[in-house]
Design an enzyme around this catalytic site. Structure first.
Site, PDB file in Angstrom:
ATOM      1  N   ASN A 120     -17.012  -3.063  23.887  1.00 23.50           N
ATOM      2  CA  ASN A 120     -18.268  -2.315  23.736  1.00 23.50           C
ATOM      3  C   ASN A 120     -19.086  -2.983  22.638  1.00 23.50           C
ATOM      4  O   ASN A 120     -18.741  -2.902  21.463  1.00 23.50           O
ATOM      5  CB  ASN A 120     -17.935  -0.862  23.366  1.00 23.50           C
ATOM      6  CG  ASN A 120     -19.173  -0.077  22.986  1.00 23.50           C
ATOM      7  OD1 ASN A 120     -20.292  -0.443  23.340  1.00 23.50           O
ATOM      8  ND2 ASN A 120     -18.978   1.023  22.271  1.00 23.50           N
ATOM      9  N   LYS A 130     -22.082  -2.231  21.649  1.00 22.27           N
ATOM     10  CA  LYS A 130     -23.024  -1.314  20.964  1.00 22.27           C
ATOM     11  C   LYS A 130     -24.410  -1.958  20.908  1.00 22.27           C
ATOM     12  O   LYS A 130     -24.798  -2.649  21.841  1.00 22.27           O
ATOM     13  CB  LYS A 130     -22.492  -0.963  19.569  1.00 22.27           C
ATOM     14  CG  LYS A 130     -21.014  -0.576  19.601  1.00 22.27           C
ATOM     15  CD  LYS A 130     -20.554   0.069  18.343  1.00 22.27           C
ATOM     16  CE  LYS A 130     -19.054   0.295  18.427  1.00 22.27           C
ATOM     17  NZ  LYS A 130     -18.565   1.322  17.563  1.00 22.27           N
ATOM     18  N   HIS A 135     -19.333   8.189  24.989  1.00 22.36           N
ATOM     19  CA  HIS A 135     -18.833   7.530  23.772  1.00 22.36           C
ATOM     20  C   HIS A 135     -19.128   8.439  22.576  1.00 22.36           C
ATOM     21  O   HIS A 135     -20.148   9.123  22.551  1.00 22.36           O
ATOM     22  CB  HIS A 135     -19.514   6.166  23.597  1.00 22.36           C
ATOM     23  CG  HIS A 135     -18.900   5.355  22.500  1.00 22.36           C
ATOM     24  ND1 HIS A 135     -19.239   5.532  21.177  1.00 22.36           N
ATOM     25  CD2 HIS A 135     -17.952   4.388  22.524  1.00 22.36           C
ATOM     26  CE1 HIS A 135     -18.524   4.700  20.433  1.00 22.36           C
ATOM     27  NE2 HIS A 135     -17.730   4.000  21.221  1.00 22.36           N
ATOM     28  N   GLU A 137     -20.271   7.931  19.750  1.00 22.11           N
ATOM     29  CA  GLU A 137     -21.577   7.720  19.095  1.00 22.11           C
ATOM     30  C   GLU A 137     -22.689   8.406  19.886  1.00 22.11           C
ATOM     31  O   GLU A 137     -23.659   8.893  19.311  1.00 22.11           O
ATOM     32  CB  GLU A 137     -21.838   6.211  18.928  1.00 22.11           C
ATOM     33  CG  GLU A 137     -20.994   5.642  17.791  1.00 22.11           C
ATOM     34  CD  GLU A 137     -20.662   4.171  17.904  1.00 22.11           C
ATOM     35  OE1 GLU A 137     -21.329   3.453  18.677  1.00 22.11           O
ATOM     36  OE2 GLU A 137     -19.717   3.730  17.222  1.00 22.11           O
ATOM     37  N   GLU A 191     -10.286   7.600  22.216  1.00 22.68           N
ATOM     38  CA  GLU A 191     -10.781   6.973  20.989  1.00 22.68           C
ATOM     39  C   GLU A 191     -10.855   8.011  19.867  1.00 22.68           C
ATOM     40  O   GLU A 191     -11.830   8.769  19.791  1.00 22.68           O
ATOM     41  CB  GLU A 191     -12.183   6.413  21.225  1.00 22.68           C
ATOM     42  CG  GLU A 191     -12.245   5.375  22.324  1.00 22.68           C
ATOM     43  CD  GLU A 191     -13.442   4.456  22.147  1.00 22.68           C
ATOM     44  OE1 GLU A 191     -13.229   3.275  21.868  1.00 22.68           O
ATOM     45  OE2 GLU A 191     -14.577   4.932  22.260  1.00 22.68           O
ATOM     46  N   GLY A 199     -14.607   2.025  14.166  1.00 21.55           N
ATOM     47  CA  GLY A 199     -15.412   1.305  13.182  1.00 21.55           C
ATOM     48  C   GLY A 199     -14.971   1.517  11.748  1.00 21.55           C
ATOM     49  O   GLY A 199     -15.693   1.191  10.813  1.00 21.55           O
ATOM     50  N   SER A 259     -10.752   0.599  16.183  1.00 21.35           N
ATOM     51  CA  SER A 259     -10.335  -0.495  15.291  1.00 21.35           C
ATOM     52  C   SER A 259      -9.234  -1.377  15.891  1.00 21.35           C
ATOM     53  O   SER A 259      -8.306  -1.779  15.186  1.00 21.35           O
ATOM     54  CB  SER A 259      -9.918   0.054  13.923  1.00 21.35           C
ATOM     55  OG  SER A 259     -11.028   0.674  13.283  1.00 21.35           O
TER      56      SER A 259
HETATM   57  C1  PEP Z   1     -15.815   1.593  20.072  1.00 18.21           C
HETATM   58  O1  PEP Z   1     -16.980   1.378  19.804  1.00 18.21           O
HETATM   59  O2  PEP Z   1     -15.529   2.162  21.140  1.00 18.21           O
HETATM   60  C2  PEP Z   1     -14.787   1.182  19.129  1.00 18.21           C
HETATM   61  C3  PEP Z   1     -13.542   1.506  19.398  1.00 18.21           C
HETATM   62  O3  PEP Z   1     -15.187   0.487  18.016  1.00 18.21           O
HETATM   63  P1  PEP Z   1     -14.237  -0.288  16.963  1.00 18.21           P
HETATM   64  O4  PEP Z   1     -13.278  -1.137  17.751  1.00 18.21           O
HETATM   65  O5  PEP Z   1     -15.190  -1.121  16.134  1.00 18.21           O
HETATM   66  O6  PEP Z   1     -13.517   0.736  16.165  1.00 18.21           O
END
Ligand code: PEP
Length: 251
Positions: free
Chosen positions: A10, A12, A93, A95, A165, A171, A208
């Site tokens: 992803n 973003k 997601h 976000e 997630e 992040g 992460s």
């Molecule tokens: C994501 O944006 O779905 C995500 C898991 O980000 P990150 O790997 O940076 O934690």
């Protein structure tokens, strides 16, 4: 039948059209197709058309969509439009939920619209840190899953990928331990089996994920891939995660 893996990135709100094309071309040189391996990246809307079909090994997904087919919805993109330039779409997601106030009802409408237009959805769910600390992780995941999948036909369930997630791991550099992730994945797997017995549904872990922790996550029984944010922006890091999946598929 052995495991299959989906390694998804992803991006973003990162990468211009030129950068996106360059990335896909460079990534394609880093791995060979292998049975059971699927790779997808989710560029911004502006780069979908320019990356879609660039390399047959790399699927292109959208990060969001609206649930209506067309109409006076300034700034929105419909599943009918996305179908031309994307192979799949992220839905819900964290976000989108947290920054753009998407509710479970929106997520449910989007998921059903994606299915209606044959755009396989990747449904994102996960708990906050206070919810985890209060022992409410499984209850939250159950609620999100039930609401998102309300009214979805059992026959359509196989087209859906679920991404677990934990929000506190996105992040932050703080990933769930393989044991924590497996516990929730197993719970999700059981729920999905009850909803759609016998259907094979991929469950990705996200939060992460990096080359260094990807192998121990991918090896978990109920983890069928990863959704990678930050580490999917660099070809070397993302391809190192793909190499780990390949290692397990070849073993
Ligand atoms: C994501 O944006 O779905 C995500 C898991 O980000 P990150 O790997 O940076 O934690």
């Amino acid at each position: 039948m052995g495991k299959e893996y989906l390694i998804a990135g992803n991006w973003k709100m990162f990468k211009t059209v030129a950068e996106s094309r360059e990335f896909v071309q460079a990534l394609a040189k880093e791995f060979t197709a292998f049975p059971g391996l699927e790779v997808a990246v989710f560029p911004p809307f502006t780069a979908l058309a320019a990356t879609h079909g660039l390399d047959p090994k790399i699927k292109i997904g959208a990060q969001n969509m609206f649930f209506e087919e067309k109409g006076a919805f300034t700034g929105e993109i419909s599943p009918l439009m996305l179908r031309e330039t994307a192979d799949c779409v992220l839905i819900g997601h964290s976000e989108r939920r947290e920054i753009f106030a998407e509710h479970d009802e929106d997520v449910n409408k989007k998921l059903k619209a994606a299915l209606q237009f044959n755009l396989p959805p990747v449904l994102c769910i996960g708990e906050t840190l206070p919810e985890r600390e209060a022992g409410k992780t499984l209850a939250k995941v159950r609620l999100q899953l039930e609401k998102a999948l309300q009214g979805v036909a059992a026959a359509d369930m196989e087209k859906i990928t679920v991404a677990y997630e934990p929000i506190w791991a996105i992040g932050t550099g703080r990933n769930a331990t393989p044991g924590q992730a497996q516990e929730v994945h197993h719970f999700i797997r059981q729920m999905l089996q009850e909803m759609a017995p016998g259907k094979k549904i991929k469950i990705l872990y996200g939060g992460s994920v990096k080359p260094e922790n990807s192998l121990e996550l991918l090896v978990q029984e109920d983890i069928s891939g990863v959704l990678v944010g930050g580490a999917s922006l660099k070809v070397d890091q993302f391809s190192a995660i793909i190499q780990n999946a390949l290692k397990l598929l070849r073993a």
